[in-house]
Design an enzyme around this catalytic site. Structure first.
Site, PDB file in Angstrom:
ATOM      1  N   SER A 223     124.622  43.983  28.075  1.00  0.00           N
ATOM      2  CA  SER A 223     124.644  42.988  29.147  1.00  0.00           C
ATOM      3  C   SER A 223     123.880  41.727  28.791  1.00  0.00           C
ATOM      4  O   SER A 223     124.300  40.622  29.142  1.00  0.00           O
ATOM      5  CB  SER A 223     124.038  43.584  30.426  1.00  0.00           C
ATOM      6  N   ASN A 436     116.127  36.552  29.659  1.00  0.00           N
ATOM      7  CA  ASN A 436     117.590  36.602  29.624  1.00  0.00           C
ATOM      8  C   ASN A 436     118.190  35.764  30.744  1.00  0.00           C
ATOM      9  O   ASN A 436     117.490  35.009  31.427  1.00  0.00           O
ATOM     10  CB  ASN A 436     118.061  38.053  29.727  1.00  0.00           C
ATOM     11  N   CYS A 438     119.179  36.611  33.654  1.00  0.00           N
ATOM     12  CA  CYS A 438     118.777  36.976  35.020  1.00  0.00           C
ATOM     13  C   CYS A 438     117.285  37.243  35.162  1.00  0.00           C
ATOM     14  O   CYS A 438     116.851  37.806  36.169  1.00  0.00           O
ATOM     15  CB  CYS A 438     119.573  38.193  35.497  1.00  0.00           C
ATOM     16  N   GLU A 440     115.031  39.342  33.969  1.00  0.00           N
ATOM     17  CA  GLU A 440     114.381  40.652  34.079  1.00  0.00           C
ATOM     18  C   GLU A 440     114.133  41.326  32.733  1.00  0.00           C
ATOM     19  O   GLU A 440     113.525  42.397  32.688  1.00  0.00           O
ATOM     20  CB  GLU A 440     115.203  41.588  34.977  1.00  0.00           C
ATOM     21  N   PRO A 621     119.268  42.349  39.004  1.00  0.00           N
ATOM     22  CA  PRO A 621     120.153  42.199  40.165  1.00  0.00           C
ATOM     23  C   PRO A 621     121.391  43.059  39.936  1.00  0.00           C
ATOM     24  O   PRO A 621     121.836  43.229  38.801  1.00  0.00           O
ATOM     25  CB  PRO A 621     120.504  40.706  40.158  1.00  0.00           C
ATOM     26  N   VAL A 623     124.503  42.669  41.624  1.00  0.00           N
ATOM     27  CA  VAL A 623     125.422  42.009  42.553  1.00  0.00           C
ATOM     28  C   VAL A 623     126.797  42.658  42.544  1.00  0.00           C
ATOM     29  O   VAL A 623     127.366  42.953  43.598  1.00  0.00           O
ATOM     30  CB  VAL A 623     125.537  40.506  42.208  1.00  0.00           C
ATOM     31  N   SER A 624     127.353  42.904  41.357  1.00  0.00           N
ATOM     32  CA  SER A 624     128.694  43.486  41.274  1.00  0.00           C
ATOM     33  C   SER A 624     128.678  44.994  41.429  1.00  0.00           C
ATOM     34  O   SER A 624     129.455  45.557  42.197  1.00  0.00           O
ATOM     35  CB  SER A 624     129.346  43.108  39.935  1.00  0.00           C
TER      36      SER A 624
END
Length: 790
Positions: A223, A436, A438, A440, A621, A623-624
């Site tokens: 990711s 990164n 996001c 984290e 997160p 989200v998806s």
């Protein structure tokens, strides 16, 4: 082929299930809204069209009837089944699916067992999945289930099959991994069953790249990518983009890119400084995302003393002066040293004339420093007159906050905390320079290797022990279930790490040497609601810490056991703090452990045998992925009790099912229930706005949204669990505008100061604003929001 498949007769079992769901809709009192019926002996295409009409007709009613939301989800799953291919071998041979040869062979070698497993899934776990709700079903249908020619789509069982088979194959390659995953007899079927059960039961939720590409000869399973190339001019920047960033973006990886060393200010022959490079990255990102597949992104990292920092903060939205510098497709993050907040605190304490100095590339060596060393060198450079500009500290803070509120960027992280709590002593290696996409993931990247992280999350509502209906028992959090899930996730992500291919040599090297895991959570708020807890209650805050501790404990324990059983520790273990017996929480003061004896034993085992992985927990997160579980995102409270968004394909609705069911239970009369929902609708689905401050213990009092919680409390909850999150947490701020529409920058800065003082690594991912009006303007020293990022 499309005509032949979709025009063929729809299986009778699907037709009967559709009729059953439509009968349920009629029983709920909505028969008059079902204007069409299925024709006799319908084709698959006719059933698809019928389901779509029914769902589209009833979707608006989901605002007032949660039962319809569930039934619509069941109908979408029937729409999926209508497009499924019953012949497993057709799916195996599909060129669109492009199954990996190893995965295909394993499935064929165990075909009888797999078919029995899929049959059992259809009658058990799948029924529970179908009943989750409309958003879950749509997300699977539209995004995660692989598409085939002729309108076909892989089934839910086939989806879990390719993920479980992939993980099983690479687990079986290492006997130690298999022995950690299952107790007792170790064999292919036992390993497969463990993975399939965790995945199909939605206990373990892989990250989106794994769900999309797991078991397939396409895409990358990682990711997050962290890049820190030695970029000092446009030539070196172009090389880094072509060799590293481009291939990663094309493989749908999200990138965090440190560019602090590109710090030549605008001058003759270089009229735009770093902004020309950012415009290039922005255009590259937009072009790669234009094909409609999974979008990706880039976050560029700068320290606030960069000579071009004001231009960087003005690169998005209406702050950009013209299109030549507008970069709406990328984000920025302030990689902020403690010195910045120390000086801002001096300003808050009443000191006048507190300044912040900007430097060009003559001060690039500051990138490699943190803590006292950074502070002393920064002040020496100031005193020697190397600064290119000086700004009042409050003005610099204001520029950062204005940009965050008006454009959604920059994010903000605390450089010193990220470096101080790292598992290596970075005074010898040089400081970490960024995170990164996001915010984290905390990894040391350099010119020789990229930071790479593979992610998965634990769905916390699945770790609750729920008593049978109509019994006197009450739900409780099952820490043993969380421990098993954490161990399973550890081996699963390690297996996927081995299964994956990586876009660049430096990325592969980062994986091989660090074996970094990013295990997180989703559904924390949902779990609290199911336990009848307000998120800010003392009981919830205690549970919040214990969950993070158990997640880290069982993940590290699984990793240490791999080494005890003969696998080699990650490269550099002997030079890490782990080899000295130090654990992530040791660098935090005053930590109370709920599992002290277990930690003592693990500390000894790690010193003796090592750790297979270098990192473990990252609160990302979700989200998806949390849409498929119908759980709350990550560790955040829900943003709203009714999510509504209009897209090109229609309105997307997601009600808070727990709230809707609670309202149905306390307002048994239909007229009273509808009146309560109408009141909620007028109050924008705020329980507080609709019913006022309810007494503690009232069934509705716990249904607060993220905007209704004291943000300091949410920051404190991040700080409470921070000792057990060895990477970081994508913590967003949720701010409500005052009635006059004027939001002082000082309000947000006070929250950032609080996060800094609490020792967090991430001070602000997104700054989400709930607007009071639509007429935001920017006046004087106040911020008025102009966009809402809900």
């Amino acid at each position: 082929m499309a005509l032949n498949f979709l025009q063929s007769d729809c299986p009778l079992a699907i037709i009967q299930d559709v009729i059953s769901r439509v009968d349920a809709i009629s029983d709920y009192g909505y028969a008059n809204e079902l204007s069409t019926t299925l024709p006799p002996r319908p084709s698959r295409s006719q059933v698809l069209e019928y389901i779509t009409r029914v769902v589209d007709t009833l979707k608006p009613r989901c605002r007032v009837d949660e039962r319809l939301y569930v039934v619509c989800g069941e109908l979408v799953h029937l729409r999926i089944r209508t497009r499924n291919v019953e012949d497993l071998k057709y799916w195996l041979n599909s060129t669109e699916i492009a199954l990996n040869e190893i995965v295909e062979k394993d499935i064929l070698d165990h075909l009888d067992f797999i078919q029995r497993t899929l049959h059992a899934f259809e009658s058990s776990e799948y029924r529970e999945l179908c009943a989750l709700g409309l958003q879950s079903a749509l997300k699977y249908e539209e995004m995660y289930l692989a598409k085939m020619r002729g309108g076909r789509i892989e089934s839910m069982g086939q989806f879990f099959l390719r993920l479980a088979t992939t993980a099983t194959h690479y687990t079986m390659e290492e006997p130690a991994m298999a022995r950690v995953l299952v107790s007792g007899e170790v064999g292919w079927t036992y390993i497969f069953k463990a993975y399939f059960t965790a995945l199909a039961g939605q206990v373990l939720i892989p990250a989106t790249p794994i769900m999309l590409f797991g078991g397939r000869d396409c895409g990358s399973l990682a990711s997050c990518y962290l890049l820190n190339p030695r970029v000092t001019d446009m030539n070196s920047a172009m090389l880094a983009l072509m060799e590293e960033a481009g291939p990663i973006l094309c493989n749908r990886g999200g990138i965090g890119l440190s560019l602090q060393r590109f710090n030549t200010p605008p001058k003759e022959g270089c009229s735009r400084g770093v902004m020309a490079l950012l415009k290039l990255i922005d255009s590259m990102t937009m072009a790669i995302n234009s094909d409609g597949e999974r979008p990706t992104g880039v976050c560029v990292y700068f320290e606030p003393w960069h000579a071009d920092i004001r231009a960087i903060l003005n690169m998005r939205g209406m702050l950009a002066r013209d299109e030549t510098v507008r970069c709406d497709n990328i984000f920025a993050c302030m990689w902020t040293p403690d010195l910045f907040f120390d000086r801002y605190q001096r300003y808050l304490d009443g000191e006048s004339g507190v300044m912040w100095t900007l430097f060009d590339d003559t001060a690039s060596h500051l990138c490699h420093m943190y803590g006292k060393e950074f502070e002393e060198e920064y002040e020496r450079l100031e005193q020697c007159g190397f600064g290119v500009d000086s700004i009042p500290i409050q003005d610099m803070a204001f520029i950062i906050v204005r940009s965050a509120v008006m454009t959604g960027s920059p994010f903000l992280m605390f450089k010193d905390a990220c470096n101080k709590h790292y598992h290596f002593d970075l005074r010898r290696k040089g400081a970490i320079m960024g995170s990164n996409l996001c915010t984290e993931i905390i990894q040391h990247a350099d010119e020789t290797q990229n930071g790479v992280c593979n992610l998965a999350s634990i769905n916390l509502p699945k770790c609750l022990a729920i008593p049978p209906p109509h019994t006197a028992g009450v739900p409780y959090f099952d820490f043993a279930a969380l421990g098993r899930a954490a161990a399973t996730a550890t081996i699963f992500v390690n297996s996927m790490m081995r299964a994956g291919t990586y876009p660049t040599v430096k990325s592969q090297r980062g994986v091989d040497e660090n074996r970094s895991l990013g295990l997180g959570i989703q559904g924390l708020h949902t779990a609290f609601l199911m336990l009848d807890l307000d998120m800010a209650s003392p009981e919830a805050r205690q549970l919040n810490k214990q969950i993070a501790e158990r997640l880290l404990l069982n993940s590290m324990k699984a990793s240490a056991t791999l080494c005890r059983l003969g696998m080699k520790p990650f490269k550099g273990f002997e030079d890490s703090k782990y080899s000295l017996g130090e654990l992530p929480f040791d660098s935090y003061p005053g930590v109370t452990l709920a599992n002290r004896n277990a930690w003592r034993r693990l500390r000894t085992e790690i010193k003796q045998h090592g750790l297979y992985n270098s990192q473990f927990v990252a609160y990302m997160p979700t989200v998806s992925s949390s849409q498929v579980t119908e759980s709350s995102e990550g560790f955040s409270p829900v943003y709203t009790n009714l999510f509504s968004k209009v897209t090109a394909t229609g309105e997307v609705l997601r009600p808070n099912l727990l709230l809707m069911r609670t309202i149905r239970s306390i307002f048994p009369r239909e007229c009273a229930r509808l009146q309560a929902l109408s009141t909620l609708e007028m109050a924008q689905w705020s329980v507080v706005g609709a019913f006022g401050d309810l007494p503690v213990g009232h069934p509705l009092s716990k249904f607060k949204t993220a905007f209704e919680y004291d943000q300091r409390t949410l920051i404190d909850m991040c700080a409470d669990r921070a000792p057990f999150v060895d990477q970081s947490q994508s913590m967003s701020l949720f701010i409500t505008e005052p009635a006059d529409g004027k939001l002082p920058a000082s309000k947000i800065m006070s929250l950032l100061v609080h996060a800094y003082k609490r020792g967090l690594k991430t001070g602000m991912y997104y700054c989400k604003i709930k607007k009071a009006t639509n007429n935001g303007v920017f006046v004087g020293g106040d911020l008025v929001c102009t966009s809402c990022s809900l």
